[in-house]
Design an enzyme around this catalytic site. Structure first.
Site, PDB file in Angstrom:
ATOM      1  N   THR A  35      10.614  45.510  13.389  1.00  0.00           N
ATOM      2  CA  THR A  35      10.225  46.783  13.967  1.00  0.00           C
ATOM      3  C   THR A  35      11.512  47.571  14.104  1.00  0.00           C
ATOM      4  OG1 THR A  35       8.672  45.548  15.344  1.00  0.00           O
ATOM      5  CG2 THR A  35       9.000  47.839  15.918  1.00  0.00           C
ATOM      6  N   ASP A  75       1.743  45.959  18.501  1.00  0.00           N
ATOM      7  CA  ASP A  75       2.062  46.723  19.702  1.00  0.00           C
ATOM      8  C   ASP A  75       2.735  48.054  19.412  1.00  0.00           C
ATOM      9  OD1 ASP A  75       4.312  44.918  18.876  1.00  0.00           O
ATOM     10  OD2 ASP A  75       5.368  46.113  20.370  1.00  0.00           O
ATOM     11  N   THR A  83       9.872  45.010  20.641  1.00  0.00           N
ATOM     12  CA  THR A  83       9.807  44.434  19.302  1.00  0.00           C
ATOM     13  C   THR A  83       9.565  42.938  19.436  1.00  0.00           C
ATOM     14  OG1 THR A  83      11.052  43.983  17.281  1.00  0.00           O
ATOM     15  CG2 THR A  83      12.340  44.247  19.292  1.00  0.00           C
TER      16      THR A  83
END
Lengths: 313, 313
Positions: free
Chosen positions: A179, A210, A230
């Site tokens: 991420t 997420d 992350t």
């Protein structure tokens, strides 16, 4: 739980390029250098924006665009492939001054998904758009559209082939992660946060992690902090990790460092491999993670850069 | 802010069928009766499950299935149409004992989206699936699949035509709302929450609201409460409303009633038309809303049912 120590009260921008099983053995000197250069360039881009007097939101976007454009990171160009061999990206952004927010999930043709999230926030009545509709929205708003081949890298394609070769659903429980994210503070004291990702290699069934979920991967509130998380997204979702960090500061009076450590500790207790970056309105930074490494960096008002990858740095 | 008063310490299940501009003028006696019957049937279904010793999670699912199957409510059969004239449904469910959670967004062929959310929670490594992938997952897991025509009602089709006739994007800022949800407490003191919706009439670009977002529309934690929110989803998302209610109880020591009122008050301050249902582990219930009405009902351990629609009830 390693934590990069940063000078207090002066950090204006933090970036991350993902937390996970990031160890020296996996990095050639060239890849190590590429990752450090990407983080440094992202910090410089965001810092330049802040120096020009622009908002924390602009700095977050500028930093994330650099990371999306850099192939080593799992966001934008260089995103991982789904089980079906396509690239579906998620991103979100939040303004700590207004609590305005925007997010996209499963976009496939927007060169910079973080710009699409920003457009959702500022140029739609919605917060969260997904799939073909989100792609269409980005196109209608005039964002840069690219052929999906633009996002492809051979390294990510090879990763998918390796995952497919050992294909079983259990493999998804020990995912390949990655991420990018940024949190910033501008001269007016406003905070902003953003997160962008290609998700997990070999993801199936339109899985959303997420990163695009406001309150899980991203949160910003001037009264407390800006957060980008992350790691294993399912755990972050089930703990509303970014909002939980905010709530600990708002309702328990914890510092950003205490709250960040506690959120990571809680996630570790349930087996979640995660990291996060958080910045409060006075420039106190926290970068905790419970994984072997996290690509991360900070820059101060005066332009002093600190970049690190491994847990022992 | 009207609130249904309920006997303390005894409520085991609360349901809602959406908050919004719900006034007597809009309801024929037949529609009023249909809505009350739907809420009552949902409460009885969930209560029967609890009486058999099943879990709060089972009770939440049983109650929501009844509301999804009831055409007057905007979830499952009777869902609203998107701008393109199709039905795309969202749902989520969460177990307060384990903080396990599951959610789907944009499903089109699953008869009961709440069952799909449950399957994501229990039979996938993920928390959140969207679009065609989520439909495919539900089919692979053997859930009941129907032709999209099953969900269609003429009342919802007519609503879309009226919206299209005055088509402008500003119309989306004053949306037609509707959601169903349930929160339950079982004899072991476990809590669970679930939410299901067709979203907003004339929604575009793959819009996702708060209903499938863990922490926004749905939250459950045995240590605090179970929550299902309804209303203008964009505001609920930007305030992580369900998790905020939990955090106020966990970190400030507020009661479920205080926390629920404060969450609604904060959303009202920024112009959010919303309602929610919340239940703590001792059976204290809160059903606040700042809209003219909210379809709602409670049932106690002994089977005593209270159902209401308008704000003055």
């Amino acid at each position: 739980m390693p934590e990069t120590s940063t000078p207090p009260s002066r950090v204006v921008l933090i970036v991350h390029g993902g937390a996970g099983v990031i160890v020296r053995d996996q990095h050639t000197p060239a890849l190590d250098a590429d990752c450090r250069a990407g983080l440094t360039n992202a910090l410089r881009a965001g810092h330049a924006v802040l120096q020009q007097g622009a908002t924390a939101l602009d700095a977050v976007q500028a930093a994330i665009v650099v990371l999306e454009d850099a192939p080593p990171f799992n966001a934008g160009c260089g995103s991982v492939f789904t089980h079906e061999g396509v690239i579906e990206m998620d991103a979100s952004i939040m303004d700590g001054q207004t609590r305005a927010a925007g997010a996209v999930a499963g976009v496939t043709i927007v060169k910079n998904p973080i710009r699409a999230a920003r457009a959702v926030m500022e140029r739609s009545p919605h917060v969260f758009l997904a799939g073909k509709g989100a792609d269409q929205f980005a196109r209608e708003r005039g964002l840069e559209i690219v052929d999906p081949a633009y996002f492809r890298t051979e390294a990510r394609w090879d990763s998918l082939q390796r995952e497919l070769a050992r294909d079983d659903e259990d493999a998804l429980a020990t995912p390949q992660l990655g991420t990018v994210g940024a949190v910033a503070r501008d001269r007016d004291g406003n905070l902003a946060a953003g997160t962008s990702t290609g998700g997990m290699t070999n993801k199936r069934w339109g899985r959303i992690g997420d990163a695009p979920v406001i309150g899980a991967g991203t949160w910003a509130d001037n009264a407390t902090c800006a957060v980008s998380a992350t790691g294993h997204g399912e755990f972050i979702l089930r703990h509303a990790a970014a909002h939980d960090l905010h709530a600990r500061m708002a309702y328990k009076g914890e510092s950003v460092g205490e709250a960040a450590r506690q959120v990571i500790r809680n996630l570790e207790t349930v087996g979640g491999a995660v990291g996060l970056i958080a910045l409060d309105a006075r420039g106190n930074a926290a970068l905790p993670f419970n994984t072997p490494g996290m690509y991360r960096g900070t820059i101060t008002e005066t332009g002093q850069i600190t970049v690190a990858i491994y847990g022992d740095e």
